[in-house]
Design a protein around this motif. Structure first.
Motif, PDB file in Angstrom:
ATOM      1  N   ALA A   1      -4.577   1.611  -8.070  1.00 43.98           N
ATOM      2  CA  ALA A   1      -5.294   2.789  -8.564  1.00 43.98           C
ATOM      3  C   ALA A   1      -5.159   3.946  -7.586  1.00 43.98           C
ATOM      4  N   PHE A   2      -5.277   3.652  -6.288  1.00 47.81           N
ATOM      5  CA  PHE A   2      -5.149   4.699  -5.279  1.00 47.81           C
ATOM      6  C   PHE A   2      -3.746   5.301  -5.312  1.00 47.81           C
ATOM      7  N   ASP A   3      -2.735   4.450  -5.446  1.00 45.84           N
ATOM      8  CA  ASP A   3      -1.354   4.937  -5.484  1.00 45.84           C
ATOM      9  C   ASP A   3      -1.140   5.848  -6.682  1.00 45.84           C
ATOM     10  N   SER A   4      -1.715   5.478  -7.834  1.00 46.05           N
ATOM     11  CA  SER A   4      -1.503   6.276  -9.058  1.00 46.05           C
ATOM     12  C   SER A   4      -2.251   7.603  -9.009  1.00 46.05           C
ATOM     13  N   MET A   5      -3.260   7.695  -8.173  1.00 48.68           N
ATOM     14  CA  MET A   5      -4.041   8.926  -8.069  1.00 48.68           C
ATOM     15  C   MET A   5      -3.313  10.024  -7.295  1.00 48.68           C
ATOM     16  N   LEU A   6      -2.335   9.605  -6.487  1.00 50.27           N
ATOM     17  CA  LEU A   6      -1.651  10.583  -5.645  1.00 50.27           C
ATOM     18  C   LEU A   6      -0.608  11.344  -6.448  1.00 50.27           C
ATOM     19  N   THR A   7      -0.794  12.624  -6.551  1.00 49.52           N
ATOM     20  CA  THR A   7       0.139  13.468  -7.293  1.00 49.52           C
ATOM     21  C   THR A   7       1.287  13.886  -6.388  1.00 49.52           C
ATOM     22  N   SER A   8       2.222  14.622  -6.980  1.00 48.80           N
ATOM     23  CA  SER A   8       3.387  15.092  -6.211  1.00 48.80           C
ATOM     24  C   SER A   8       2.987  16.083  -5.129  1.00 48.80           C
TER      25      SER A   8
ATOM     26  N   THR B   1       7.195   0.941   4.999  1.00 50.20           N
ATOM     27  CA  THR B   1       6.319   1.889   5.692  1.00 50.20           C
ATOM     28  C   THR B   1       5.142   1.166   6.335  1.00 50.20           C
ATOM     29  N   VAL B   2       4.604   0.182   5.632  1.00 49.84           N
ATOM     30  CA  VAL B   2       3.488  -0.585   6.172  1.00 49.84           C
ATOM     31  C   VAL B   2       3.930  -1.318   7.445  1.00 49.84           C
ATOM     32  N   ARG B   3       5.105  -1.888   7.410  1.00 46.43           N
ATOM     33  CA  ARG B   3       5.622  -2.617   8.573  1.00 46.43           C
ATOM     34  C   ARG B   3       5.793  -1.678   9.774  1.00 46.43           C
ATOM     35  N   GLU B   4       6.359  -0.495   9.506  1.00 46.23           N
ATOM     36  CA  GLU B   4       6.561   0.473  10.585  1.00 46.23           C
ATOM     37  C   GLU B   4       5.229   0.935  11.168  1.00 46.23           C
ATOM     38  N   GLN B   5       4.235   1.103  10.296  1.00 48.29           N
ATOM     39  CA  GLN B   5       2.941   1.622  10.730  1.00 48.29           C
ATOM     40  C   GLN B   5       2.186   0.625  11.613  1.00 48.29           C
ATOM     41  N   PHE B   6       2.297  -0.663  11.264  1.00 52.91           N
ATOM     42  CA  PHE B   6       1.459  -1.662  11.933  1.00 52.91           C
ATOM     43  C   PHE B   6       2.257  -2.645  12.794  1.00 52.91           C
ATOM     44  N   TRP B   7       3.494  -2.326  13.097  1.00 56.94           N
ATOM     45  CA  TRP B   7       4.347  -3.241  13.852  1.00 56.94           C
ATOM     46  C   TRP B   7       3.718  -3.630  15.187  1.00 56.94           C
ATOM     47  N   ASN B   8       3.068  -2.696  15.846  1.00 59.20           N
ATOM     48  CA  ASN B   8       2.495  -2.991  17.164  1.00 59.20           C
ATOM     49  C   ASN B   8       1.318  -3.961  17.098  1.00 59.20           C
ATOM     50  N   ASN B   9       0.820  -4.237  15.893  1.00 60.43           N
ATOM     51  CA  ASN B   9      -0.290  -5.177  15.743  1.00 60.43           C
ATOM     52  C   ASN B   9       0.173  -6.629  15.599  1.00 60.43           C
ATOM     53  N   MET B  10       1.485  -6.830  15.549  1.00 54.79           N
ATOM     54  CA  MET B  10       1.991  -8.187  15.446  1.00 54.79           C
ATOM     55  C   MET B  10       1.767  -8.918  16.765  1.00 54.79           C
ATOM     56  N   PRO B  11       1.393 -10.210  16.733  1.00 53.39           N
ATOM     57  CA  PRO B  11       1.157 -10.957  17.987  1.00 53.39           C
ATOM     58  C   PRO B  11       2.356 -10.875  18.923  1.00 53.39           C
ATOM     59  N   ARG B  12       2.074 -10.700  20.215  1.00 53.56           N
ATOM     60  CA  ARG B  12       3.145 -10.507  21.194  1.00 53.56           C
ATOM     61  C   ARG B  12       3.979 -11.765  21.415  1.00 53.56           C
ATOM     62  N   TRP B  13       3.449 -12.943  21.022  1.00 56.42           N
ATOM     63  CA  TRP B  13       4.202 -14.169  21.281  1.00 56.42           C
ATOM     64  C   TRP B  13       5.335 -14.377  20.277  1.00 56.42           C
TER      65      TRP B  13
ATOM     66  N   ASP C   1      -9.124  -7.859  -7.322  1.00 57.56           N
ATOM     67  CA  ASP C   1      -9.744  -6.532  -7.306  1.00 57.56           C
ATOM     68  C   ASP C   1      -9.048  -5.645  -6.283  1.00 57.56           C
ATOM     69  N   GLY C   2      -8.677  -6.241  -5.136  1.00 55.56           N
ATOM     70  CA  GLY C   2      -8.005  -5.471  -4.102  1.00 55.56           C
ATOM     71  C   GLY C   2      -6.675  -4.916  -4.577  1.00 55.56           C
ATOM     72  N   VAL C   3      -5.908  -5.739  -5.304  1.00 57.38           N
ATOM     73  CA  VAL C   3      -4.627  -5.282  -5.832  1.00 57.38           C
ATOM     74  C   VAL C   3      -4.829  -4.117  -6.792  1.00 57.38           C
TER      75      VAL C   3
ATOM     76  N   HIS D   1       2.420   3.766  -1.782  1.00 59.70           N
ATOM     77  CA  HIS D   1       3.368   3.111  -2.679  1.00 59.70           C
ATOM     78  C   HIS D   1       3.866   1.796  -2.075  1.00 59.70           C
ATOM     79  N   ASP D   2       4.125   1.810  -0.757  1.00 59.08           N
ATOM     80  CA  ASP D   2       4.594   0.584  -0.110  1.00 59.08           C
ATOM     81  C   ASP D   2       3.478  -0.446  -0.012  1.00 59.08           C
ATOM     82  N   ALA D   3       2.234   0.033   0.102  1.00 60.45           N
ATOM     83  CA  ALA D   3       1.097  -0.893   0.175  1.00 60.45           C
ATOM     84  C   ALA D   3       0.977  -1.721  -1.099  1.00 60.45           C
ATOM     85  N   VAL D   4       1.302  -1.120  -2.245  1.00 63.33           N
ATOM     86  CA  VAL D   4       1.264  -1.863  -3.511  1.00 63.33           C
ATOM     87  C   VAL D   4       2.271  -3.010  -3.462  1.00 63.33           C
ATOM     88  N   ARG D   5       3.488  -2.724  -3.020  1.00 63.19           N
ATOM     89  CA  ARG D   5       4.515  -3.771  -2.927  1.00 63.19           C
ATOM     90  C   ARG D   5       4.119  -4.823  -1.908  1.00 63.19           C
ATOM     91  N   PHE D   6       3.564  -4.381  -0.782  1.00 65.04           N
ATOM     92  CA  PHE D   6       3.179  -5.291   0.289  1.00 65.04           C
ATOM     93  C   PHE D   6       2.112  -6.276  -0.188  1.00 65.04           C
TER      94      PHE D   6
END
Length: 488
Positions: A13-20, A64-76, A6-8, A31-36
């Motif tokens: 669905a959210f990605d397809s709703m976004l117009t130009s 884009t997802v990686r760039e957005q949330f990179w700081n949330n990766m464990p510091r170790w 359902d999450g996928v 768009h990157d969230a779908v691939r992720f």
């Protein structure tokens, strides 16, 4: 919640709703969230917190997802490998074929990898850069090992040679075993051509062929003082040699089957031999007289090893058991049972309190000697034929180093001076007894080696990947857990 399907659909669905006309940044991340989500769906369902470890770390740098949330990766997680879509210095494409084995030098400053592409590559594990390719074999290279002082590297190949600064040629059929002398000044190789050859690892020149066996030679072992060399053969005998002069001290006869392994006691006063006749024989290496025949196994015996204090002898058998013996009296302790396949190799820990055994069912078991029960089982994904236990933290195999986690560690211990808890268990990188980093199919290792907080992974594709962790940032109590967990 088990609703990833359902999450996928919702993300799509959210990605397809976004117009130009929608915000460019919003469109990019949707768009990157779908691939992720599609790429990492399987691990998100099994261990959701791996989104911040494996998924973010191994996603393409341009994600884009990686760039957005990179700081949330464990510091170790320090110096992670790059995604396959864009390699960085921490993923090295060097070999063009399957990597069979990896091994660190004793000082940890070099890593050697052996491949089906007939080469050995040397790497700087600090930077991940390749220091060069060693070429010369005409067949796949199956194993590599450094000499005790780290000055030489020996390799075994299907082309029937070994190398150490050059090609050690002379045996006409595959080499079955190699052993460095205690001082590292000699290398002995055993072959199916009925000979043992001695090599000078400094020059690569042959010091001569030891002839006397009438059939294939299975194994070789130097005495602790390096003054004797023992060899085990299909001709049902053990031979003793003077490695300096090459002279034979005669054949030790008594077995009625192939002799598959030999081992000297730590004081050099006993020699143990293991045979297909289901017995172990103890010999006086000075006189060549048989001291005892140890009976108890119901099938071939493939390996023997003395404890560091010489008070115990362990044997591995095709009857799926390990036995412990008192070499002084010849009496047997209870059999260690649990393997579901032939037991190929055994090795004691340096303090003699633990025993490791390797089986054809692709597992290594770690036993508590005093309690005689299993405290850890390692799935190796490949049968292991050779074990050694150079430190309390690692097992050395022909496939590289296997890191061990000891449930007996207390939470008060720190990492300073302690062995690295890094290891690979199936599809996971583990720290101690806890699975912490999921390896997707492209990153799963066929061999690995560990040096302190750095782990090197060898892949069928020919790549060698490196990952480094800051172990000081990981609470010790969380690592040596008594149960396997799937989340951080």
């Amino acid at each position: 919640m088990g609703n990833m399907s359902d999450g996928v659909l919702m993300v799509k669905a959210f990605d397809s709703m976004l117009t130009s006309n929608a915000n460019d940044d919003l469109r990019a991340i949707a768009h990157d969230a779908v691939r992720f989500v599609l790429k990492w769906r399987s691990i998100i369902e099994i261990a959701p917190l791996q989104i911040y470890c494996s998924a973010l770390t191994l996603s393409p740098k341009r994600s884009t997802v990686r760039e957005q949330f990179w700081n949330n990766m464990p510091r170790w997680i320090r110096n992670p490998p790059a995604a396959l879509e864009g390699h960085s210095d921490w993923v090295r494409a060097g070999h063009s074929d399957w990597v069979w084995a990896v091994a660190f030098s004793p000082d940890g400053k070099l890593l050697a990898s052996a491949s089906d592409n007939k080469t050995i590559r040397l790497w700087d594990p600090t930077t991940g850069t390749c220091r060069g390719a060693l070429k010369g074999h005409s067949g796949s290279v199956k194993a590599v090992t450094f000499s005790p002082d780290g000055k030489f590297l020996a390799s075994a190949s299907a082309d029937k040679t070994g190398t150490s600064r050059g090609v050690l040629e002379g045996q006409s059929v595959p080499v079955w075993a190699v052993a460095f002398s205690p001082d590292g000044k000699l290398l002995a190789s055993a072959s199916r051509d009925k000979t043992i050859r001695l090599w000078d690892p400094t020059t690569g020149t042959s010091r001569g062929a030891l002839e006397g066996h009438s059939d294939k030679v299975w194994a070789v072992a130097f005495s602790p003082d390096g003054k004797l060399l023992a060899s085990a053969s299909v001709d049902q005998t053990v031979r003793l040699w003077d490695p300096t002069t090459g002279t034979s001290h005669g054949a030790l006869e008594g077995h009625s089957g192939w002799v598959r392994a030999v081992a000297f006691s730590p004081d050099g006063k006993l020699l143990a031999s293991a045979s297909d006749d289901k017995t172990i024989r103890l010999w006086d290496p000075t006189t060549g007289i048989s001291r005892d025949a140890l009976e108890g196994h119901s099938d071939w015996i493939r390996a023997v090893a003395f404890s560091p204090d010489g008070k115990l002898l362990a044997s591995a058998s095709d009857n799926k058991t390990v036995r412990l013996w008192d070499p002084t009296t010849g009496t047997s302790h209870d059999a260690l049972e649990g393997h579901s396949g032939w037991v190929m190799a055994v090795a004691f820990s340096p303090d003699g309190k633990l025993l490791a055994s390797a089986s054809g069912n692709e597992t290594v078991r770690l036993w508590d000697i005093e309690m005689q029960h299993v405290i850890q089982t390692v799935n190796t994904r490949r049968a292991i034929y050779h074990l050694s236990y150079p430190s309390n933290g690692y097992l050395e195999t022909e496939e590289g180093l296997v890191a061990l986690a000891h449930p007996t560690h207390s939470e008060s211990q720190s990492w300073a001076g302690s062995p690295s808890p890094l290891c690979v268990f199936g599809d996971w990188l583990s720290l101690g007894m806890r699975k912490v980093f999921w390896l997707p199919p492209d990153y799963r290792a066929d061999c690995f080696a560990v040096q302190n907080n750095l782990i090197a992974l060898g892949h069928r594709s020919g790549r060698v990947s490196f990952m480094e962790f800051d172990l000081d940032l990981v609470p010790v109590g969380e690592l040596f857990d008594s149960k396997w967990t799937t989340n951080i």
